[in-house]
Design an enzyme around this catalytic site. Structure first.
Site, PDB file in Angstrom:
ATOM      1  N   TYR A  62       0.886  -1.093   0.073  1.00 26.17           N
ATOM      2  CA  TYR A  62       0.028   0.040  -0.032  1.00 26.17           C
ATOM      3  C   TYR A  62       1.035   1.253   0.147  1.00 26.17           C
ATOM      4  O   TYR A  62       1.924   1.381   0.935  1.00 26.17           O
ATOM      5  CB  TYR A  62      -1.009  -0.110   1.190  1.00 26.17           C
ATOM      6  CG  TYR A  62      -2.075  -1.147   0.982  1.00 26.17           C
ATOM      7  CD1 TYR A  62      -2.304  -1.797  -0.024  1.00 26.17           C
ATOM      8  CD2 TYR A  62      -2.886  -1.492   2.102  1.00 26.17           C
ATOM      9  CE1 TYR A  62      -3.272  -2.791  -0.317  1.00 26.17           C
ATOM     10  CE2 TYR A  62      -3.759  -2.321   2.301  1.00 26.17           C
ATOM     11  CZ  TYR A  62      -3.968  -3.105   1.014  1.00 26.17           C
ATOM     12  OH  TYR A  62      -5.103  -4.065   1.061  1.00 26.17           O
ATOM     13  N   GLN A 187      -9.610 -12.731   2.979  1.00 25.49           N
ATOM     14  CA  GLN A 187     -10.035 -11.364   2.602  1.00 25.49           C
ATOM     15  C   GLN A 187     -10.237 -11.225   1.215  1.00 25.49           C
ATOM     16  O   GLN A 187      -9.382 -11.737   0.344  1.00 25.49           O
ATOM     17  CB  GLN A 187      -9.009 -10.380   3.179  1.00 25.49           C
ATOM     18  CG  GLN A 187      -9.327  -9.010   2.923  1.00 25.49           C
ATOM     19  CD  GLN A 187      -8.435  -7.857   3.401  1.00 25.49           C
ATOM     20  OE1 GLN A 187      -7.941  -7.145   2.607  1.00 25.49           O
ATOM     21  NE2 GLN A 187      -8.251  -7.784   4.637  1.00 25.49           N
ATOM     22  N   SER A 233     -13.184  -3.725  -0.422  1.00 22.03           N
ATOM     23  CA  SER A 233     -14.130  -2.630  -1.065  1.00 22.03           C
ATOM     24  C   SER A 233     -15.527  -2.972  -0.620  1.00 22.03           C
ATOM     25  O   SER A 233     -16.269  -3.307  -1.595  1.00 22.03           O
ATOM     26  CB  SER A 233     -13.810  -2.965  -2.611  1.00 22.03           C
ATOM     27  OG  SER A 233     -12.757  -2.359  -3.100  1.00 22.03           O
TER      28      SER A 233
HETATM   29  N1  NAP Z   1      -6.778  -7.921  -0.021  1.00 20.28           N
HETATM   30  C1  NAP Z   1      -7.027  -7.254  -1.364  1.00 20.28           C
HETATM   31  O1  NAP Z   1      -6.506  -7.605  -2.274  1.00 20.28           O
HETATM   32  C2  NAP Z   1      -7.450  -5.674  -0.883  1.00 20.28           C
HETATM   33  C3  NAP Z   1      -7.763  -5.053  -2.320  1.00 20.28           C
HETATM   34  C4  NAP Z   1      -8.229  -3.706  -1.990  1.00 20.28           C
HETATM   35  C5  NAP Z   1      -8.363  -3.506  -0.736  1.00 20.28           C
HETATM   36  N2  NAP Z   1      -8.213  -4.200   0.437  1.00 20.28           N
HETATM   37  C6  NAP Z   1      -8.489  -3.586   1.450  1.00 20.28           C
HETATM   38  O2  NAP Z   1      -9.702  -3.216   1.729  1.00 20.28           O
HETATM   39  C7  NAP Z   1      -9.885  -1.765   2.222  1.00 20.28           C
HETATM   40  C8  NAP Z   1     -10.732  -1.124   1.381  1.00 20.28           C
HETATM   41  O3  NAP Z   1     -10.803  -1.333   0.101  1.00 20.28           O
HETATM   42  P1  NAP Z   1     -11.327   0.068  -0.886  1.00 20.28           P
HETATM   43  O4  NAP Z   1     -10.844   1.443  -0.416  1.00 20.28           O
HETATM   44  O5  NAP Z   1     -11.460  -0.503  -2.090  1.00 20.28           O
HETATM   45  O6  NAP Z   1     -12.985   0.129  -0.286  1.00 20.28           O
HETATM   46  P2  NAP Z   1     -14.104   0.785  -0.065  1.00 20.28           P
HETATM   47  O7  NAP Z   1     -14.537   1.145   1.405  1.00 20.28           O
HETATM   48  O8  NAP Z   1     -15.282   0.172  -1.072  1.00 20.28           O
HETATM   49  O9  NAP Z   1     -13.897   2.401  -0.870  1.00 20.28           O
HETATM   50  C9  NAP Z   1     -13.276   3.232  -0.076  1.00 20.28           C
HETATM   51  C10 NAP Z   1     -12.605   4.247  -1.134  1.00 20.28           C
HETATM   52  O10 NAP Z   1     -13.959   4.728  -1.465  1.00 20.28           O
HETATM   53  C11 NAP Z   1     -14.119   6.318  -1.579  1.00 20.28           C
HETATM   54  N3  NAP Z   1     -15.452   6.648  -1.475  1.00 20.28           N
HETATM   55  C12 NAP Z   1     -16.272   5.974  -0.561  1.00 20.28           C
HETATM   56  N4  NAP Z   1     -17.482   6.920  -0.666  1.00 20.28           N
HETATM   57  C13 NAP Z   1     -17.268   7.557  -1.592  1.00 20.28           C
HETATM   58  C14 NAP Z   1     -18.118   8.616  -2.302  1.00 20.28           C
HETATM   59  N5  NAP Z   1     -19.346   8.531  -1.679  1.00 20.28           N
HETATM   60  N6  NAP Z   1     -17.705   9.506  -3.131  1.00 20.28           N
HETATM   61  C15 NAP Z   1     -16.522   9.216  -3.549  1.00 20.28           C
HETATM   62  N7  NAP Z   1     -15.619   8.365  -3.019  1.00 20.28           N
HETATM   63  C16 NAP Z   1     -16.087   7.572  -2.187  1.00 20.28           C
HETATM   64  C17 NAP Z   1     -13.096   6.438  -0.375  1.00 20.28           C
HETATM   65  O11 NAP Z   1     -12.496   7.756  -0.502  1.00 20.28           O
HETATM   66  P3  NAP Z   1     -12.439   8.570   0.991  1.00 20.28           P
HETATM   67  O12 NAP Z   1     -11.085   8.100   1.440  1.00 20.28           O
HETATM   68  O13 NAP Z   1     -12.507   9.971   0.537  1.00 20.28           O
HETATM   69  O14 NAP Z   1     -13.748   8.461   1.914  1.00 20.28           O
HETATM   70  C18 NAP Z   1     -12.184   5.507  -0.503  1.00 20.28           C
HETATM   71  O15 NAP Z   1     -11.184   5.965  -1.594  1.00 20.28           O
HETATM   72  C19 NAP Z   1      -8.506  -1.163   1.731  1.00 20.28           C
HETATM   73  O16 NAP Z   1      -8.013  -0.023   2.545  1.00 20.28           O
HETATM   74  C20 NAP Z   1      -7.557  -2.205   2.065  1.00 20.28           C
HETATM   75  O17 NAP Z   1      -7.098  -2.248   3.357  1.00 20.28           O
HETATM   76  C21 NAP Z   1      -7.791  -5.371   0.171  1.00 20.28           C
END
Ligand code: NAP
Length: 326
Positions: A62, A187, A233
């Site tokens: 990350y 995950q 996500s």
């Molecule tokens: N194991 C894997 O392969 C894998 C892959 C991807 C992620 N992950 C983990 O899962 C966590 C979550 O993943 P994710 O970030 O993809 O999940 P998410 O919680 O679905 O999406 C969060 C992202 O969306 C944005 N967002 C949320 N609501 C919004 C809205 N109404 N308008 C515009 N943008 C919005 C957030 O921005 P803001 O920060 O501005 O709120 C943030 O960048 C990561 O932090 C990581 O720890 C793991």
């Protein structure tokens, strides 16, 4: 905040996990950490702790290591913080040109698992992780080698428990065969718009099965074996809670409208409804929240106030999949 004791462990964790992928200034290689990045990390930690979230998810990739590095600075400036939280990180993905001339790849070798974990501990400025996950499947995996690496990390006190990410049932069974201790987590991406875990349950014996390849038996295996399912996500990156849905399919547009309608009926945020759909599943799915904003984290925490009825759960599922149940 609802707390869980993770099966096979003595870890008491919050139902919601704070994902740290948004810390450290993004994916560009040349970004240099500054006070703004530190403030962002500090605010995320403060907002999470205020809400009772004690479980933080990292990965060595990350922000190219900077997410862990900036988090490590916060741990260093607050010596009592480490004992209040559960730290999870991931290894197994390697960037191209590491070292120079190499392609991007997955690497579950003994040497890489050990070296990558040592680098995580250095960046986080801690001597141990509660949980280490293998990030993405490596086709060249050797079960004995992974077992040897895990044993070494456990014996050295560097990692307490192990799990995987993005693995299907057979990959988990293969690895588990070589491990003396149970895998404690998988995950995987799960949300209303990426719902293979639920499609797999309704698709069996249908003329045109709709589940994405790989989901068969994952949920059942995890429930039977006590492998925690963590949803990455979980908000579908905000698409259903204020993101721009113009140009998206009618199903996505209708789901966003339904989320809004239900949020108003429950007097909670849209995020709460989207996450409540995951929380209602009996596998005790733990959403890994990706926001680094305190207000959005609070909106997410409202999900624990909502218990969807079976009918509401299916209404959301049917609307998001764009067709009725078989
Ligand atoms: N194991 C894997 O392969 C894998 C892959 C991807 C992620 N992950 C983990 O899962 C966590 C979550 O993943 P994710 O970030 O993809 O999940 P998410 O919680 O679905 O999406 C969060 C992202 O969306 C944005 N967002 C949320 N609501 C919004 C809205 N109404 N308008 C515009 N943008 C919005 C957030 O921005 P803001 O920060 O501005 O709120 C943030 O960048 C990561 O932090 C990581 O720890 C793991």
């Amino acid at each position: 905040m609802e707390q869980l004791t993770l099966p096979h462990t003595n870890l008491n964790v919050s139902r919601l996990i704070a994902g740290c992928m948004g810390l450290g200034g993004g994916w560009e290689p040349d970004t240099v950490l500054n006070g703004g990045h530190e403030k962002q990390a500090r605010d995320l930690v403060d907002s999470a702790l205020e809400l009772g979230i004690n479980f933080f998810d990292h990965a060595n990739i990350y922000a190219r290591g900077r997410a862990e590095e900036v988090f490590g600075r916060i741990l260093k400036e607050r010596p009592t913080l480490r004992d209040q939280i559960v730290l999870q990180s991931k290894v197994g993905i390697r960037w191209a040109n590491d070292p120079a001339g190499t392609p991007q790849r997955f690497d579950f070798s003994y040497e890489n698992i050990l070296a990558a974990t040592d680098a995580i501990l250095r960046r986080l400025q801690t001597d141990h992780l509660e949980i280490l996950l293998l990030h993405r499947p490596d086709p060249l995996v050797e079960g004995e080698e992974v077992a040897r690496a895990f044993a070494r990390l456990k014996q050295d006190g560097k990692v307490r428990y192990f799990g995987v990410s993005n693995q299907n049932r057979f990959m988990m069974e293969y690895l588990q065969h070589f491990l003396p201790d149970p895998l404690i987590a998988n995950q995987v991406e799960m949300n209303l718009l990426h719902s293979g875990f639920a499609e797999a349950a309704i698709s069996f014996n249908q003329a045109s099965p709709t589940y994405p390849d790989g989901w068969e038996g994952v949920v059942e295996y995890c429930r039977l074996k006590g492998v925690g399912l963590q949803a990455w996500s979980p908000l579908a990156r905000g698409l259903l809670t204020g993101g721009d849905v113009s140009g998206k399919s009618p199903a996505v547009q209708k789901t966003a409208a339904l989320v809004k309608e239900m949020a108003s009926a429950y007097q909670v945020s849209g995020e709460a409804i989207v996450l409540a759909w995951l929380l209602r599943h009996p596998a005790k799915i733990q959403p890994v929240l990706g926001t680094s904003r305190g207000d959005r984290l609070r909106a997410c925490a409202e999900s624990l106030k909502v218990k969807l009825s079976r009918e509401e759960w299916y209404r959301l599922f049917e609307t998001a999949r764009g067709k009725s149940m078989p």
